[in-house]
Each structure stands twice: as C-alpha cells, then as structure tokens.
Design a protein around this motif. Structure first.
Motif, PDB file in Angstrom:
ATOM      1  N   LEU A 170     -69.004  34.244   3.826  1.00 21.24           N
ATOM      2  CA  LEU A 170     -68.316  33.280   2.973  1.00 21.24           C
ATOM      3  C   LEU A 170     -69.339  32.379   2.305  1.00 21.24           C
ATOM      4  CD1 LEU A 170     -65.438  32.078   2.211  1.00 21.24           C
ATOM      5  CD2 LEU A 170     -65.930  30.371   3.983  1.00 21.24           C
ATOM      6  N   SER A 177     -60.860  31.537  -0.607  1.00 21.97           N
ATOM      7  CA  SER A 177     -61.364  32.896  -0.840  1.00 21.97           C
ATOM      8  C   SER A 177     -60.225  33.894  -0.939  1.00 21.97           C
ATOM      9  CB  SER A 177     -62.325  33.306   0.283  1.00 21.97           C
ATOM     10  OG  SER A 177     -61.642  33.631   1.482  1.00 21.97           O
ATOM     11  N   TRP A 193     -69.424  36.794  -5.772  1.00 17.78           N
ATOM     12  CA  TRP A 193     -68.692  35.842  -4.929  1.00 17.78           C
ATOM     13  C   TRP A 193     -69.328  34.455  -5.001  1.00 17.78           C
ATOM     14  CZ3 TRP A 193     -64.045  35.481  -3.260  1.00 17.78           C
ATOM     15  CH2 TRP A 193     -63.291  36.624  -2.972  1.00 17.78           C
TER      16      TRP A 193
END
Length: 329
Positions: A118, A127, A284
């Motif tokens: 993460l 997320s 991400w």
C-alpha cells in the motif's frame, strides 16, 4: 492457522445454470497455494465480480467459488522477505476472484508477485474505492496523458460507472476539460466529479451512420464499446487518442478505417489484468498522490458481505453509480 475459519461470499450452482451466493464459513486450509496469506479488510464490487457471481463461465470456470477481483488488507503470513506480517497491501487483477478465491472472503492466499505494498497517501479503504476500476482508469489516462490540457475536451463514456467516474475525477484533477456520456438522468454526480459537459447516451449515437464525423475530442476514454466507441472514434480530432477497456454495450466495433487513415486516430486497448508489477506499483503511487481524486470518499457506497446479492443485482441492471466498497472487517 490452517484450521482458522472465516466468512466468505460463496457462489454455488443450485440448479442447472442457476447460481446463487451467500455468506458461509470456510477454512484457510481450503485456499489455493501461494506465498502470501492476507487478512482482507476491504474489497470492491466490479462488473466482472457480478458476472462471476451469476455463473458466467467466461469469467469463472468452476464452482463453488468466491468472487472479488480486488482486495486490500494486511499480510498474515509470508514466505518471501519483501513482505512481512502486518504489512498493508493491495491485490488487484491477475486471476484473483476469477478462478482463484477472491476478495469477498476474509482471507486470500496468492502468489507474492500479485501483491502491491500500500503506497503512502492511501488508506486501505481508499485503495478499494479505486480498486481495479481506478487502476484501469489510471492506465487509460496514462495513454492520453501527453495530450496538452488546452488541446480540446476529453470524452469519457459510461461516466457514472466505476471506471468512467474515476476517469472523470482523475482527468479533472489534472485540469483537463471533460465531457461525460451517460445513460443516467442524474447529472449532479458527474458535475461534482468535474465534468464540464454531459451528453445523454442516446443523443450521442444519433446520426452516427457516416464513416467519419465532425471532429470534437482530443482524447477519449471509452468504457462501454459498441456504437458508443465507434461514434467516439469517428468524432475524434486529428491525431486523437482513444482508449478502450469495456464491452458492456457490445463487443462489436462497427467502424471503417477512415478515422485512422484520414485523421491519424490511435486506438489503445487497456488490459489491467496482466499489467506488469513494476509499472503497476508506479501507477499506484500516482493514484496515491498527484492523480488521487480530491473527492474520492464521496464516490463510494460501503456495504457488507451480506448486502452483496442486492448490490450485484443493481450493478447488472445499471442501477449503481460510482464505486461499491465491501467492508469485511
């Protein structure tokens, strides 16, 4: 902890070609092999999950099965040094939730190279508001990102859906002028995401029979396919870029080569399932920082595992907007 039991939304074939899902207890030892065991805290509902939950053999071959192509939680056990118990992680795409037990269960076990740490700047819940839909939207934006913000409007189709709404929000954050196409009558939701113009889906495809149309769009993010994608390509500006990631309208593309050879339009297919791990991690990080929508939390509805049947039915019948996050805590 092989004897540990946990809740999972399990879909079974209850009669010939009839499928139903409900929350049941299962065991960690029944999960597939993999280097990393993850305690899932959040998942999200995607169209592919809805298809898996209704017995679509093109998505899931064998049942009983636990869908959920997205999962976020903490590492419980790891056989690789780069991931340690307690680490917050994300798993999206690959085979998760398709033919591997997915995020609609409180535990998953997966290969280590499916797991993304993460990134700072995102919570586990955020997320999963993003999830595969947000990642697909980001992949699409990345393909057209070299278009200058003053080059003209960017068109987003299926704009109230998961991918479409997040694409509108990301593009707006990056200061693009966004035109949204939607079949839903509500426009307030898209306005709050940053859409400057909203076109009704039926009006968009009217009078689209010509092989090439008046140029309007500097770029296009299409999430539905069919006539809508064809119309978007025909009306793209010279050297316009069009991305394609969905087929809910149709898998057919009724179009000639004229937009490609007369205007130099480019069409990019978007496949998040097989995107390599290194650029996946980099994208991400963008979603956690510069590309993170300002109103991310306002885009999601939160449900429990027990509320999945209603949410799945609503998704298949076009009654959802934005993102649906599944809380497994």
């Amino acid at each position: 902890m092989t004897d540990q039991t946990f809740d999972a939304f399990i879909v079974k074939e209850i009669a010939d070609k009839q499928y139903a899902g409900r929350v049941e207890q299962t065991r960690v030892r029944d999960l597939p092999e993999g280097e990393v065991l993850i305690r899932v805290k959040y998942s999200s509902l995607n169209y592919k999950d809805a298809l898996s939950a209704t017995g679509n053999k093109g998505v899931t071959r064998t049942y009983p099965h636990t869908p959920g192509i997205d999962a976020a939680g903490h590492v419980e056990e790891s056989r690789v040094p780069v991931l340690a118990p307690g680490d917050p992680v994300i798993v999206t795409s690959y085979d998760l939730g398709m033919n591997t037990a997915g995020g609609f269960g409180q535990y998953i076990r997966v290969p280590a190279d499916w797991v993304v740490p993460l990134p700072g700047g995102l919570t586990l819940a955020e997320s999963m508001i993003l999830g595969t839909a947000g990642f697909t939207a980001a992949m699409s934006v990345e393909k057209i990102f070299d278009i200058p913000v003053d080059a003209g409007p960017i068109l987003v189709t299926g704009a109230t859906g998961g991918v479409g709404s997040l694409a509108v929000a990301i593009l707006s954050k990056l200061k693009y002028e966004v035109t949204a196409v939607s079949g839903k009558k509500e426009t307030g939701f898209l306005k709050t995401l940053g859409a400057s113009e909203i076109i009704d889906r039926r009006a968009f495809v009217q009078n689209n029979g010509a092989p090439i149309l008046k140029p309007r769009w500097a770029g296009v993010i299409d999430t539905v396919g069919g006539d809508i994608l064809a119309t978007a390509i025909k009306s793209a500006r010279a050297w316009g870029k069009v991305t394609c990631c969905g087929l809910v309208a149709s898998s057919d593309l009724p179009i000639t080569v004229f937009p490609f050879i007369l205007r130099g339009v480019s069409l990019f297919g978007i496949d998040s399932q097989h995107y390599p791990i290194a650029p996946r991690q980099a994208l991400w990080k963008k979603l956690a920082h510069d590309w993170k929508p300002d109103n991310l939390k306002d885009m999601a509805t939160h449900i429990t595992l027990h509320q999945l049947p209603t949410a799945i039915d609503n998704m298949l019948n076009g009654r959802l907007k934005g993102r649906t996050v599944v809380n497994l805590g």
